[in-house]
Scaffold this motif. Structure first.
Motif, mmCIF file in Angstrom:
data_model
loop_
_atom_site.group_PDB
_atom_site.id
_atom_site.type_symbol
_atom_site.label_atom_id
_atom_site.label_comp_id
_atom_site.label_asym_id
_atom_site.label_seq_id
_atom_site.Cartn_x
_atom_site.Cartn_y
_atom_site.Cartn_z
ATOM 1 N N VAL A 23 -13.718 -5.417 4.423
ATOM 2 C CA VAL A 23 -14.770 -4.590 4.847
ATOM 3 C C VAL A 23 -15.756 -4.539 3.896
ATOM 4 C CG1 VAL A 23 -13.973 -2.523 4.543
ATOM 5 C CG2 VAL A 23 -15.719 -2.463 5.988
ATOM 6 N N LEU A 24 -17.185 -4.614 4.083
ATOM 7 C CA LEU A 24 -18.148 -4.477 3.064
ATOM 8 C C LEU A 24 -17.959 -3.039 2.247
ATOM 9 C CD1 LEU A 24 -21.170 -6.145 4.625
ATOM 10 C CD2 LEU A 24 -19.901 -6.866 2.587
ATOM 11 N N VAL A 25 -17.858 -2.999 1.003
ATOM 12 C CA VAL A 25 -17.866 -1.616 0.590
ATOM 13 C C VAL A 25 -18.886 -0.669 0.675
ATOM 14 C CG1 VAL A 25 -17.414 -0.402 -1.861
ATOM 15 C CG2 VAL A 25 -16.275 -2.628 -1.313
ATOM 16 N N LEU A 26 -18.613 0.341 1.120
ATOM 17 C CA LEU A 26 -19.785 1.394 1.211
ATOM 18 C C LEU A 26 -19.864 2.269 0.065
ATOM 19 C CD1 LEU A 26 -19.147 2.493 5.051
ATOM 20 C CD2 LEU A 26 -20.512 0.504 3.957
ATOM 21 N N SER A 131 -19.835 -7.488 -2.696
ATOM 22 C CA SER A 131 -19.883 -6.136 -1.802
ATOM 23 C C SER A 131 -21.450 -5.493 -1.997
ATOM 24 C CB SER A 131 -18.863 -5.050 -1.921
ATOM 25 O OG SER A 131 -18.892 -4.896 -3.517
ATOM 26 N N TRP A 132 -21.666 -4.402 -1.535
ATOM 27 C CA TRP A 132 -22.719 -3.912 -1.960
ATOM 28 C C TRP A 132 -22.722 -2.154 -2.254
ATOM 29 C CZ3 TRP A 132 -24.434 0.040 1.413
ATOM 30 C CH2 TRP A 132 -23.949 0.030 2.893
ATOM 31 N N CYS A 151 -30.276 -0.601 -2.724
ATOM 32 C CA CYS A 151 -29.031 -1.413 -2.427
ATOM 33 C C CYS A 151 -28.715 -2.307 -3.578
ATOM 34 C CB CYS A 151 -29.370 -2.215 -1.071
ATOM 35 S SG CYS A 151 -30.105 -1.241 0.359
ATOM 36 N N ASP A 152 -27.863 -2.377 -4.079
ATOM 37 C CA ASP A 152 -27.243 -3.308 -5.016
ATOM 38 C C ASP A 152 -26.250 -4.254 -4.429
ATOM 39 O OD1 ASP A 152 -29.069 -2.102 -6.723
ATOM 40 O OD2 ASP A 152 -27.431 -1.495 -8.158
ATOM 41 N N VAL A 153 -26.159 -5.631 -4.646
ATOM 42 C CA VAL A 153 -25.258 -6.361 -4.390
ATOM 43 C C VAL A 153 -24.447 -6.127 -5.578
ATOM 44 C CG1 VAL A 153 -26.559 -8.413 -5.482
ATOM 45 C CG2 VAL A 153 -24.506 -8.748 -3.901
ATOM 46 N N VAL A 154 -22.979 -6.178 -5.405
ATOM 47 C CA VAL A 154 -22.093 -5.913 -6.531
ATOM 48 C C VAL A 154 -21.058 -7.385 -6.727
ATOM 49 C CG1 VAL A 154 -20.256 -4.287 -7.361
ATOM 50 C CG2 VAL A 154 -22.379 -3.468 -6.551
ATOM 51 N N GLY A 155 -20.693 -7.740 -7.986
ATOM 52 C CA GLY A 155 -19.750 -8.538 -8.082
ATOM 53 C C GLY A 155 -18.340 -8.144 -7.845
ATOM 54 N N GLY A 156 -17.845 -8.081 -6.630
ATOM 55 C CA GLY A 156 -16.457 -7.479 -6.522
ATOM 56 C C GLY A 156 -16.293 -6.527 -5.615
ATOM 57 N N ASN A 157 -15.017 -6.097 -5.359
ATOM 58 C CA ASN A 157 -14.838 -4.767 -4.265
ATOM 59 C C ASN A 157 -14.074 -3.722 -4.934
ATOM 60 O OD1 ASN A 157 -11.797 -5.578 -4.532
ATOM 61 N ND2 ASN A 157 -12.499 -7.539 -3.710
ATOM 62 N N ASP A 158 -13.683 -2.768 -4.152
ATOM 63 C CA ASP A 158 -13.134 -1.682 -4.526
ATOM 64 C C ASP A 158 -11.582 -1.924 -5.184
ATOM 65 O OD1 ASP A 158 -12.051 -2.349 -2.091
ATOM 66 O OD2 ASP A 158 -11.568 -0.196 -1.503
ATOM 67 N N GLN A 159 -10.886 -3.089 -5.143
ATOM 68 C CA GLN A 159 -9.687 -3.360 -5.749
ATOM 69 C C GLN A 159 -9.427 -3.948 -6.784
ATOM 70 O OE1 GLN A 159 -6.913 -5.365 -2.757
ATOM 71 N NE2 GLN A 159 -6.716 -3.552 -1.865
ATOM 72 N N LEU A 160 -10.848 -4.498 -7.494
ATOM 73 C CA LEU A 160 -10.986 -4.925 -8.908
ATOM 74 C C LEU A 160 -11.174 -3.874 -9.716
ATOM 75 C CD1 LEU A 160 -13.295 -8.061 -7.895
ATOM 76 C CD2 LEU A 160 -10.753 -7.935 -8.022
ATOM 77 N N LYS A 196 -7.005 -8.169 -3.056
ATOM 78 C CA LYS A 196 -8.053 -9.102 -2.911
ATOM 79 C C LYS A 196 -8.504 -9.632 -3.960
ATOM 80 C CE LYS A 196 -10.233 -6.050 -0.509
ATOM 81 N NZ LYS A 196 -11.373 -5.187 0.558
ATOM 82 N N VAL A 197 -8.535 -10.916 -3.940
ATOM 83 C CA VAL A 197 -9.136 -11.723 -5.105
ATOM 84 C C VAL A 197 -10.247 -12.853 -4.784
ATOM 85 C CG1 VAL A 197 -6.978 -11.498 -6.260
ATOM 86 C CG2 VAL A 197 -7.239 -13.530 -4.774
ATOM 87 N N PRO A 198 -10.958 -13.404 -5.715
ATOM 88 C CA PRO A 198 -11.635 -14.444 -5.357
ATOM 89 C C PRO A 198 -10.916 -15.842 -4.954
ATOM 90 C CG PRO A 198 -12.478 -13.482 -7.404
ATOM 91 C CD PRO A 198 -11.133 -12.892 -6.970
ATOM 92 N N CYS A 199 -11.355 -16.325 -3.933
ATOM 93 C CA CYS A 199 -10.267 -17.419 -3.318
ATOM 94 C C CYS A 199 -9.954 -18.651 -4.689
ATOM 95 C CB CYS A 199 -10.883 -18.005 -2.074
ATOM 96 S SG CYS A 199 -10.716 -17.090 -0.786
ATOM 97 N N SER A 200 -11.028 -18.610 -5.781
ATOM 98 C CA SER A 200 -10.690 -19.448 -6.760
ATOM 99 C C SER A 200 -9.504 -19.048 -7.609
ATOM 100 C CB SER A 200 -12.024 -19.351 -7.891
ATOM 101 O OG SER A 200 -12.335 -18.224 -8.103
#
Length: 275
Positions: A23-26, A131-132, A151-160, A196-200
């Motif tokens: 889910v997109l991070v809030l 995420s944002w 609003c900021d686009v962010v490189g990553g998610n809440d698990q990183l 969650k990780v990048p698919c790379s």
């Protein structure tokens, strides 16, 4: 946000199992208030942020409702870029700065504008590792009349543990075939127990498709109907994505009424694959 309800399946027979869903991070919608500001800091907090500005934010930064982190040149390493700024609508201006209605406005606004900025449709936006976060004036600046949102686009998610560096600009980053480094996968036996990780990076699960379950004006159809429609679609969709193998593992995740009311109409399908 209420938890999402996911299930996993093997082949075409459903096996109930908890799965962590995407889910997109809030971020920025809650959290502890920042310390009071005064003098030049207070004046800065009242100013409308600069569109396109870059910052080297941390997970702790995006967990805060307000942010005055110094900007950096976008050619230098950074983890966030401001893609939307503006004033809250007139009917929200007299509310408290942390009112839920302002958060709902930010959710809808930042989500819609993110898709246009990245060049993603709704399905792709739900499956990206990006995420944002949204930020508002400090309580003191709000009391002084500041009414902007950022609003900021962010490189990553809440698990990183650390956010991922963005390119010089993230505009159009998901146009065409998005690179694996920007897509969401999960490393683990199940999506719930993995991370969650990048698919790379090495992974076991990939978010491959989504299903739209209703239009904007539709009432929430209920958990059971959402689950059944999601399960049936993901069974077929993941099988097709994997080119119809004899046996395969898939997972699916669906949202509850709170997310529906916030504007989400999609469930997510996951394929068990190291590719």
């Amino acid at each position: 946000m209420p938890p999402l309800q996911p299930l996993a399946a093997s082949g075409l027979s459903l096996v109930a199992a908890p799965v962590l869903v995407l889910v997109l991070v809030l971020s920025g919608c809650g959290g502890a208030a920042v310390p009071g500001l005064g003098g030049e800091d207070a004046a800065e907090a009242a100013e409308t942020p600069e569109l396109g500005a870059c910052r080297d934010l941390t997970p702790a930064d995006v967990a805060q409702p307000s942010n005055q982190t110094e900007t950096v040149p976008c050619a230098e390493p950074h983890t966030a870029q401001t893609y939307a700024v503006g004033e809250v609508p007139d009917d929200l201006r007299d509310l408290d700065h942390d009112d839920d209605a302002i958060g709902a406005f930010a959710y809808e606004t930042c989500t819609e504008k993110l898709q246009g900025f990245l060049g993603a449709d709704q399905s792709l936006a739900l499956r990206t590792i990006l995420s944002w976060a949204w930020f508002r004036p400090t309580e003191e600046a709000w009391a002084a009349g500041a009414r902007w949102y950022r609003c900021d686009v962010v490189g990553g998610n809440d698990q990183l543990e650390e956010l991922i560096a963005l390119p010089e600009t993230a505009e159009g980053l998901l146009l065409g075939r998005a690179a694996d480094r920007w897509m969401t996968c999960v490393d683990g036996e199940t999506v719930a127990e993995g991370r969650k990780v990048p698919c790379s990076q090495p992974h076991d699960w990939r978010a491959v498709t989504t299903i739209k379950l209703g239009e904007d004006a539709d009432p929430y159809p209920g958990d059971r109907l959402v689950e059944v429609r999601t399960r049936d679609f993901c069974s077929d969709s993941v099988g097709a994505w994997l080119n119809y193998p004899v046996d395969y593992d898939y997972a699916y995740s669906y949202f509850h009424e709170a997310e529906w009311q916030a504007g989400n109409r999609r469930s997510i399908c996951w394929a068990r694959t190291p590719d």
